[in-house]
Every structure is written in structure tokens, then in C-alpha cells.
Design a protein around this motif. Structure first.
Motif, PDB file in Angstrom:
ATOM      1  N   ALA A  52       0.852  -1.190   0.000  1.00 32.86           N
ATOM      2  CA  ALA A  52       0.000   0.000   0.000  1.00 32.86           C
ATOM      3  C   ALA A  52       0.886   1.238   0.000  1.00 32.86           C
ATOM      4  O   ALA A  52       2.099   1.157   0.234  1.00 32.86           O
ATOM      5  N   ASP A  53       0.278   2.380  -0.256  1.00 34.36           N
ATOM      6  CA  ASP A  53       1.020   3.635  -0.181  1.00 34.36           C
ATOM      7  C   ASP A  53       1.519   3.855   1.241  1.00 34.36           C
ATOM      8  O   ASP A  53       0.822   3.508   2.213  1.00 34.36           O
ATOM      9  N   PRO A  54       2.702   4.416   1.405  1.00 41.01           N
ATOM     10  CA  PRO A  54       3.185   4.734   2.755  1.00 41.01           C
ATOM     11  C   PRO A  54       2.178   5.597   3.512  1.00 41.01           C
ATOM     12  O   PRO A  54       1.657   6.582   2.970  1.00 41.01           O
ATOM     13  N   GLY A  55       1.875   5.183   4.740  1.00 43.15           N
ATOM     14  CA  GLY A  55       0.926   5.925   5.568  1.00 43.15           C
ATOM     15  C   GLY A  55      -0.513   5.500   5.413  1.00 43.15           C
ATOM     16  O   GLY A  55      -1.372   5.952   6.176  1.00 43.15           O
ATOM     17  N   ALA A  56      -0.807   4.613   4.451  1.00 44.61           N
ATOM     18  CA  ALA A  56      -2.200   4.276   4.156  1.00 44.61           C
ATOM     19  C   ALA A  56      -2.752   3.158   5.023  1.00 44.61           C
ATOM     20  O   ALA A  56      -3.921   3.190   5.412  1.00 44.61           O
ATOM     21  N   GLU A  57      -1.945   2.151   5.337  1.00 43.42           N
ATOM     22  CA  GLU A  57      -2.441   0.974   6.050  1.00 43.42           C
ATOM     23  C   GLU A  57      -1.457   0.536   7.130  1.00 43.42           C
ATOM     24  O   GLU A  57      -0.247   0.662   6.955  1.00 43.42           O
ATOM     25  N   HIS A  58      -2.004  -0.008   8.218  1.00 43.80           N
ATOM     26  CA  HIS A  58      -1.174  -0.580   9.274  1.00 43.80           C
ATOM     27  C   HIS A  58      -0.927  -2.043   8.963  1.00 43.80           C
ATOM     28  O   HIS A  58      -1.866  -2.834   8.873  1.00 43.80           O
ATOM     29  N   ARG A  59       0.335  -2.414   8.775  1.00 43.96           N
ATOM     30  CA  ARG A  59       0.729  -3.812   8.534  1.00 43.96           C
ATOM     31  C   ARG A  59       1.974  -4.109   9.366  1.00 43.96           C
ATOM     32  O   ARG A  59       3.053  -3.607   9.079  1.00 43.96           O
ATOM     33  N   TYR A  60       1.811  -4.926  10.381  1.00 41.91           N
ATOM     34  CA  TYR A  60       2.897  -5.206  11.327  1.00 41.91           C
ATOM     35  C   TYR A  60       3.976  -6.071  10.677  1.00 41.91           C
ATOM     36  O   TYR A  60       3.686  -7.110  10.099  1.00 41.91           O
ATOM     37  N   THR A  61       5.221  -5.646  10.774  1.00 41.44           N
ATOM     38  CA  THR A  61       6.349  -6.451  10.308  1.00 41.44           C
ATOM     39  C   THR A  61       7.617  -6.017  11.028  1.00 41.44           C
ATOM     40  O   THR A  61       7.821  -4.812  11.279  1.00 41.44           O
ATOM     41  N   ASN A  62       8.466  -6.977  11.366  1.00 40.97           N
ATOM     42  CA  ASN A  62       9.710  -6.669  12.071  1.00 40.97           C
ATOM     43  C   ASN A  62      10.635  -5.781  11.255  1.00 40.97           C
ATOM     44  O   ASN A  62      11.451  -5.033  11.813  1.00 40.97           O
ATOM     45  N   THR A  63      10.533  -5.863   9.933  1.00 41.63           N
ATOM     46  CA  THR A  63      11.424  -5.099   9.056  1.00 41.63           C
ATOM     47  C   THR A  63      11.390  -3.613   9.360  1.00 41.63           C
ATOM     48  O   THR A  63      12.420  -2.924   9.326  1.00 41.63           O
ATOM     49  N   ASN A  64      10.212  -3.089   9.680  1.00 41.75           N
ATOM     50  CA  ASN A  64      10.107  -1.658   9.980  1.00 41.75           C
ATOM     51  C   ASN A  64      11.050  -1.258  11.117  1.00 41.75           C
ATOM     52  O   ASN A  64      11.689  -0.196  11.076  1.00 41.75           O
ATOM     53  N   TYR A  65      11.141  -2.103  12.135  1.00 44.81           N
ATOM     54  CA  TYR A  65      11.961  -1.752  13.290  1.00 44.81           C
ATOM     55  C   TYR A  65      13.432  -2.088  13.085  1.00 44.81           C
ATOM     56  O   TYR A  65      14.295  -1.497  13.746  1.00 44.81           O
ATOM     57  N   HIS A  66      13.753  -3.008  12.167  1.00 47.43           N
ATOM     58  CA  HIS A  66      15.154  -3.160  11.770  1.00 47.43           C
ATOM     59  C   HIS A  66      15.646  -1.857  11.145  1.00 47.43           C
ATOM     60  O   HIS A  66      16.743  -1.371  11.441  1.00 47.43           O
ATOM     61  N   LEU A  67      14.806  -1.303  10.272  1.00 43.96           N
ATOM     62  CA  LEU A  67      15.180  -0.066   9.577  1.00 43.96           C
ATOM     63  C   LEU A  67      15.254   1.109  10.560  1.00 43.96           C
ATOM     64  O   LEU A  67      16.158   1.943  10.479  1.00 43.96           O
ATOM     65  N   ALA A  68      14.288   1.175  11.491  1.00 37.90           N
ATOM     66  CA  ALA A  68      14.302   2.265  12.477  1.00 37.90           C
ATOM     67  C   ALA A  68      15.550   2.202  13.354  1.00 37.90           C
ATOM     68  O   ALA A  68      16.144   3.241  13.686  1.00 37.90           O
TER      69      ALA A  68
END
Length: 428
Positions: free
Chosen positions: A157-173
Motif C-alpha cells: 500500500a502507499d506509505p501511511g495508508a495501512e497498518h501492517r505489522y512487520t519486524n522489518t520496519n523496526y530493523h530499519l528504524a
């Protein structure tokens, strides 16, 4: 008379909760859910009320408030705090694109340039386990490697459009924290989060089981009514679920939240009870809860996620009810029942298979294809389970065996028996 009533009311408000009731509830939950042991921390405002261990670890030793426990994805609250601290210091802007701080960050989608740091923390980047199978892919060793690996990701989805939980987001953060601060992420957490809160028993790691600290006791898997000590599968956990701590330190963490100002969406989730976050490993589960009445509850269990055991939320809620003077729901678990049903299906598959082999009947050949359905289910089980029970989460076949060995055994036995019968009947 009114003054006496007021004095009594104040005394009731400041009197400590009945922790013996908490002890009884935890003991009942341990027995019902077949947990070898849990550690609990309870706070009220900025005060630690209790930290305690219940049950045993994998060596048979009693758990204490100083036993090292994995908190799995509860770690995301710590990563989010590290990011927020840098933002509060003016060193980064949550609403700037990730590429502002990680020029090398790319995904296989042109919309990736619009992903902000906030999108990562809120799980609204558009990256999902279905567009980027973070557990099934080769595991990186460093956060820099995790950023390079993410080039394979597409967006759902477009960034900011939907909540989808994934560990990858916090690896990047976590990698953003490294680059902006100029410090290794684990060291940064130690210097800027753990030590200021006097969490001297807490560490952050990168890879399981390689980096687990000295003194950490192996967690447990569960099958057919038995808890068995097993090693956590090889996974990259930096930033997403790599904090190992104790109940004593989690008490300090919860007591500090009043001044740390936890924010919904940034490492915390709001529900009807307050702010919380849960965590699951294949050999451990955990959860934290900040209630609207001012209590904090943290629970860490040395038994992993599985069919009939999706986490510790039920225990956190029960403790919170007791603290608020309410009657909690009776502890319940379908863990044993689920495994007994799978065991019965396994025995049924054996019995029907043996019967079919001893008394073969000729089927029309096209129908013999149905014998291969169990094999297809076995092969597709990780995908189906992740889709049906994890909201689209990724899981490998090896991890599936940790999640539910009885399920894998049933599908495996059924596959062998059906293939054997199909081969015999086909030859006849």
C-alpha cells in the motif's frame, strides 16, 4: 463523620493491592496454560510495587526477579523510545523520509522514497511480511545488512495508508538510530536507555541464539502436554525483538513511563485497558500493559508461541483486574486440548492408512489425486498458518515445527499414509 470517611477513603486509595491474590492467579495460570515459569513486574505510577518470579527455568531452578528473560517484540517500545529521544534532541524529524538519514535505503517500489521514520514506527510503511518475507529470507548479521536486504521489498500500500505489522520496519528504524547517533544500536540503547533507567541486567542482541547473554536459560516448546527446553531458531532480532531483561529491570522501565511519555503507535498499542505491547518468540512470550488506572504490568514467560498459546495478554489482563479490585476471568487455555485433537487425528490417519493398505480397494484413477492433498497442506502449512492466524505473517517450516510440532506430525503422517495407499492402489 465526613472527615473520618475521607481519611478512610484516602487510606484505601494509597493502600497496596492484595498481592497474595496476584500470586494465586499467576499460579492458576501457570497450571492452566502449561507454562514452566513466568516473571512479573507491577508498578503504580512511578513506584515499583512488586517484581517476582514463578515456576522454574529450563534447568529446573526457580525463576526469580533477576532471571534473564526474552521480551521479544516488547523490545519495539525501546527502539521507538531511542528514535523519539533523537527527535526530541532535534537530531532527526519523524516525518522526514527515511532516505534523509539512510541514503542507501531502497525498496523495489518507487513509492519507497516517501516512507518516513514515523511510518516505520507506526507499521504504515507499506512493507509487509507478504511483500518481504523477513523470516524466510537469509538472515542478516547487522542492521546495515538488513537495510541492504530490504531492497527486495515491495509495498502492499502507499506509505501511511495501512497498518501492517512487520519486524522489518523496526530493523530499519534501529539502523536510523545507528546512523544518526553514530553509535552501534545495542550500545546506544545501553548508554541512553538502559543505564539512565538503572536497568543494569538488560541487554540488546542482534541474532538468536548466537548473541543470547550468559545466564540466559533456554526457553520451551510445547507438545502433547509436555514443555520441552528448545533453542530459539536462528533469527535477526536487532531493533525488533532483541531485548533480554529481568522482571526487576522491567519494573524500573514501567515506573519510568510517566516521564518517558509513551505514545500510541510509537512502540505502544492502545486498547480498552490502556497502552500495551506483546511479544512472541518461538521459545518465549511477553507483554507489557499500562492501565488507565495508573498501574503497570509486565509479564515474561519461558514458553513460546504456539497453537493455543498466542501470548501473555490474558495473564496481564487478569493481574490488572486484581489490581483494580475486580474479579478476573478464570485462566483458560486450549493448548492441551488442541494438541490432543491433533494427536487423535494423527492416530486416525495411521489407522485409516493401515486399513486401506490391508484391504485395498480400487479407486478410479483420477480420484487418487486426492491422496496428495495432505502433502499439499504440509508444504503450504507455513503460508496458510501465517495467513490465517498471523494476519499475513511470515514463518518458515522449521519455525512451524516450533510453533506446533503436533500439527506438523499429523500432516506428515497423513501424507506418508496417503501416498503409500495411492501408490499401492495405482499399481493394482
Amino acid at each position: 463523620m465526613n472527615s473520618i470517611w475521607a481519611i478512610g477513603l484516602v487510606a484505601a486509595l494509597v493502600s497496596p493491592p492484595d498481592l497474595s491474590a496476584v500470586d494465586g492467579h499467576v499460579a492458576a495460570y501457570l497450571a492452566e496454560a502449561s507454562y514452566p515459569g513466568v516473571a512479573v513486574a507491577i508498578t503504580k505510577g512511578d513506584r515499583v510495587i512488586a517484581t517476582k518470579g514463578y515456576g522454574r527455568d529450563s534447568t529446573g531452578a526457580p525463576l526469580t526477579e533477576h532471571s534473564k528473560m526474552a521480551i521479544a517484540s516488547v523490545s519495539k517500545s525501546f527502539t521507538a523510545l531511542a528514535v523519539r529521544q533523537l527527535a526530541d534532541a532535534g537530531k532527526l524529524d519523524l516525518d522526514r523520509p527515511v532516505r534523509t538519514y539512510l541514503p542507501e535505503f531502497e525498496v523495489a517500489d518507487p513509492r519507497g522514497g516517501r516512507i518516513t521514520v514515523r511510518h516505520l514506527l507506526e507499521h504504515t510503511s507499506g512493507i509487509t511480511d507478504r511483500t518481504f518475507a523477513e523470516k524466510s529470507l537469509p538472515q542478516p548479521d547487522t542492521l546495515d545488512g538488513a537495510v541492504r536486504r530490504a531492497k527486495q521489498a515491495t509495498l502492499a500500500a502507499d506509505p501511511g495508508a495501512e497498518h501492517r505489522y512487520t519486524n522489518t520496519n523496526y530493523h530499519l528504524a534501529a539502523r536510523v538510530v545507528e546512523v544518526v547517533s553514530g553509535e552501534n544500536f545495542d550500545d546506544h540503547l545501553r548508554k541512553h536507555v538502559f543505564e539512565p533507567l538503572d536497568m543494569r541486567e538488560t541487554v540488546a542482541i542482534d541474532v538468536t541464539p548466537r548473541d543470547l547473554p550468559a545466564g540466559y536459560r533456554t526457553g520451551h516448546g510445547y507438545a502433547y502436554g509436555f514443555s520441552v527446553a528448545v533453542t530459539e531458531p536462528h533469527r535477526f532480532v536487532a531493533g525488533s525483538d532483541g531485548v533480554v531483561t529481568t522482571a526487576a529491570d522491567m519494573g524500573k522501565w514501567l515506573a519510568a513511563q510517566g516521564r518517558l511519555r509513551p505514545q500510541e503507535g510509537l512502540g505502544w498499542v492502545r486498547d480498552g485497558r490502556g497502552l500495551r505491547h506483546n511479544g512472541i518468540w518461538f521459545t518465549a512470550t511477553a507483554g507489557q500493559l499500562l492501565t488507565s488506572s495508573g498501574y503497570g504490568v509486565a509479564v515474561m514467560a519461558n514458553s513460546g508461541v504456539g497453537l493455543g498459546n498466542e501470548g501473555t495478554s490474558q495473564l496481564e489482563d487478569g493481574i490488572a483486574d486484581l489490581l483494580d479490585g475486580k474479579v478476573p476471568a478464570q485462566p483458560s487455555s486450549f493448548r492441551l486440548l488442541t494438541d490432543l485433537v491433533l494427536a487423535a487425528l494423527t492416530l486416525l490417519s495411521v489407522a485409516l492408512g493401515v486399513r486401506a493398505l490391508r484391504r485395498p480397494r480400487r479407486w478410479p484413477r483420477p480420484w487418487q489425486v486426492l491422496r496428495f492433498v495432505p502433502v499439499g497442506l504440509l508444504v503450504a502449512a507455513p503460508w496458510l498458518l501465517g495467513l490465517l492466524y498471523g494476519g499475513g505473517r511470515d514463518i518458515t517450516f522449521f519455525q512451524l515445527a516450533h510453533y506446533s510440532l503436533p500439527l506438523v506430525v499429523w500432516l506428515g503422517v497423513s501424507s506418508v499414509m496417503n501416498i503409500s495407499v495411492a501408490v499401492v492402489r495405482w499399481r493394482r
